[in-house]
Design an enzyme around this catalytic site. Structure first.
Site, PDB file in Angstrom:
ATOM      1  N   GLY A  14       0.797  -1.239   0.000  1.00 31.85           N
ATOM      2  CA  GLY A  14       0.000   0.000   0.000  1.00 31.85           C
ATOM      3  C   GLY A  14       0.819   1.273   0.000  1.00 31.85           C
ATOM      4  O   GLY A  14       0.333   2.323   0.431  1.00 31.85           O
ATOM      5  N   SER A  15       2.042   1.218  -0.521  1.00 38.96           N
ATOM      6  CA  SER A  15       2.830   2.459  -0.523  1.00 38.96           C
ATOM      7  C   SER A  15       2.227   3.491  -1.487  1.00 38.96           C
ATOM      8  O   SER A  15       2.294   4.701  -1.226  1.00 38.96           O
ATOM      9  CB  SER A  15       4.304   2.185  -0.853  1.00 38.96           C
ATOM     10  N   ASN A  16       1.625   3.037  -2.576  1.00 35.34           N
ATOM     11  CA  ASN A  16       0.955   3.999  -3.474  1.00 35.34           C
ATOM     12  C   ASN A  16      -0.285   4.594  -2.811  1.00 35.34           C
ATOM     13  O   ASN A  16      -0.569   5.778  -2.976  1.00 35.34           O
ATOM     14  CB  ASN A  16       0.591   3.337  -4.810  1.00 35.34           C
ATOM     15  N   MET A  84      -3.834  -7.238  -7.283  1.00 35.07           N
ATOM     16  CA  MET A  84      -3.328  -8.394  -8.021  1.00 35.07           C
ATOM     17  C   MET A  84      -4.429  -9.245  -8.658  1.00 35.07           C
ATOM     18  O   MET A  84      -4.154 -10.336  -9.148  1.00 35.07           O
ATOM     19  CB  MET A  84      -2.454  -9.271  -7.101  1.00 35.07           C
ATOM     20  N   ARG A  85      -5.663  -8.764  -8.657  1.00 34.28           N
ATOM     21  CA  ARG A  85      -6.761  -9.490  -9.299  1.00 34.28           C
ATOM     22  C   ARG A  85      -7.175  -8.787 -10.579  1.00 34.28           C
ATOM     23  O   ARG A  85      -7.065  -7.563 -10.684  1.00 34.28           O
ATOM     24  CB  ARG A  85      -7.981  -9.547  -8.376  1.00 34.28           C
ATOM     25  N   ASN A 101      -4.963   2.179 -13.453  1.00 33.22           N
ATOM     26  CA  ASN A 101      -4.023   1.210 -12.874  1.00 33.22           C
ATOM     27  C   ASN A 101      -2.611   1.768 -13.004  1.00 33.22           C
ATOM     28  O   ASN A 101      -2.321   2.521 -13.942  1.00 33.22           O
ATOM     29  CB  ASN A 101      -4.128  -0.120 -13.631  1.00 33.22           C
ATOM     30  N   HIS A 103       1.403   0.526 -13.293  1.00 35.29           N
ATOM     31  CA  HIS A 103       2.161  -0.677 -13.645  1.00 35.29           C
ATOM     32  C   HIS A 103       3.654  -0.334 -13.681  1.00 35.29           C
ATOM     33  O   HIS A 103       4.043   0.689 -14.267  1.00 35.29           O
ATOM     34  CB  HIS A 103       1.687  -1.190 -15.014  1.00 35.29           C
TER      35      HIS A 103
HETATM   36  C1  GRF Z   1       3.549  -1.118  -7.576  1.00 33.00           C
HETATM   37  O1  GRF Z   1       4.874  -1.233  -7.976  1.00 33.00           O
HETATM   38  C2  GRF Z   1       2.625  -1.080  -8.751  1.00 33.00           C
HETATM   39  O2  GRF Z   1       3.188  -0.545  -9.892  1.00 33.00           O
HETATM   40  C3  GRF Z   1       2.295  -2.530  -8.969  1.00 33.00           C
HETATM   41  O3  GRF Z   1       2.247  -3.091  -7.684  1.00 33.00           O
HETATM   42  C4  GRF Z   1       3.077  -2.344  -6.803  1.00 33.00           C
HETATM   43  C5  GRF Z   1       2.239  -1.976  -5.609  1.00 33.00           C
HETATM   44  O4  GRF Z   1       3.008  -1.414  -4.589  1.00 33.00           O
HETATM   45  N1  GRF Z   1       1.064  -2.660  -9.729  1.00 33.00           N
HETATM   46  P1  GRF Z   1       2.324  -0.816  -3.276  1.00 33.00           P
HETATM   47  O5  GRF Z   1       1.445  -1.885  -2.660  1.00 33.00           O
HETATM   48  O6  GRF Z   1       1.543   0.401  -3.655  1.00 33.00           O
HETATM   49  O7  GRF Z   1       3.481  -0.492  -2.372  1.00 33.00           O
END
Ligand code: GRF
Length: 194
Positions: A14-16, A84-85, A101, A103
């Protein structure tokens, strides 16, 4: 027009999500995870509703549950952040150009899982981040923004992913802000920032 209510869908650390929470844009209305994960914990910590929707083998039912949940929270925008789904086609059909999304590669290179490992294995000198709209295919919808990231000869998957994530945390809040403000216009596969 769409308001600033959005859901974040996540499966990982969940860093994003954290970058979105700490940015100046509105906080997510709800965070949905398909498993207990860091993202759900981060949401609870700041009192954002966190909902677990486990995947039980039926993608159509899974997608419908998520869409219903989003709707019941008045949400018309889905932000996938390490989710991841794969959502069923009903998602992009009912929310066309309202699902994004992020990526960890410069799409269309290295779609799918293990994008960072794929880039290292291919020996590319530059990889990066792509934010795109979600359509019915995986890692395929119109590209909204990309940021290049250099690959160094001594990189590991971890070091390269860390460099990519730094860029992700800058880029995603900017894209989500523009999306919520209705400033992303899609024509054919081209996205214009207005
Ligand atoms: C990110 O690198 C994103 O690009 C990919 O999954 C990772 C998720 O990272 N789809 P986080 O859970 O947000 O840290």
């Amino acid at each position: 027009m769409w308001g600033d209510r959005y859901a974040v869908l996540a499966s990982g650390s969940g860093s994003n999500l954290q970058a979105l929470i700490e940015s100046k844009i509105p906080k997510p209305t709800i965070v949905i995870g398909d498993l207990e994960c860091g993202a759900l914990e981060r949401a609870r910590k700041v009192k954002i509703p966190a909902e677990l929707v486990p995947f039980e083998g039926d993608r159509t039912a899974f997608t419908a549950t998520i869409l219903d949940l989003a709707r019941s929270h008045g949400v018309g925008t889905l932000v996938l952040a390490g989710f991841m789904r794969i959502l069923g086609p009903a998602a992009s059909k009912s929310l066309p150009n309202r699902i994004v999304n992020i990526h960890p590669s410069l799409l269309p290179a290295f779609p799918g899982r293990d994008a960072v490992r794929q880039a290292l294995a291919a020996g590319v000198k530059i990889t990066g981040v792509t934010v795109h709209f979600v359509d019915e295919f995986v890692d395929h919808g119109p590209i909204i923004a990309q940021q290049a990231v250099p690959v160094f000869v001594d990189d590991s998957v971890e070091s390269l992913h860390a460099r990519i994530q730094k860029e992700e945390h800058q880029l995603y809040p900017r894209v989500v802000k523009a999306l919520l403000e209705g400033r992303l216009v899609v024509k054919d596969r081209r996205v214009t920032w207005t």
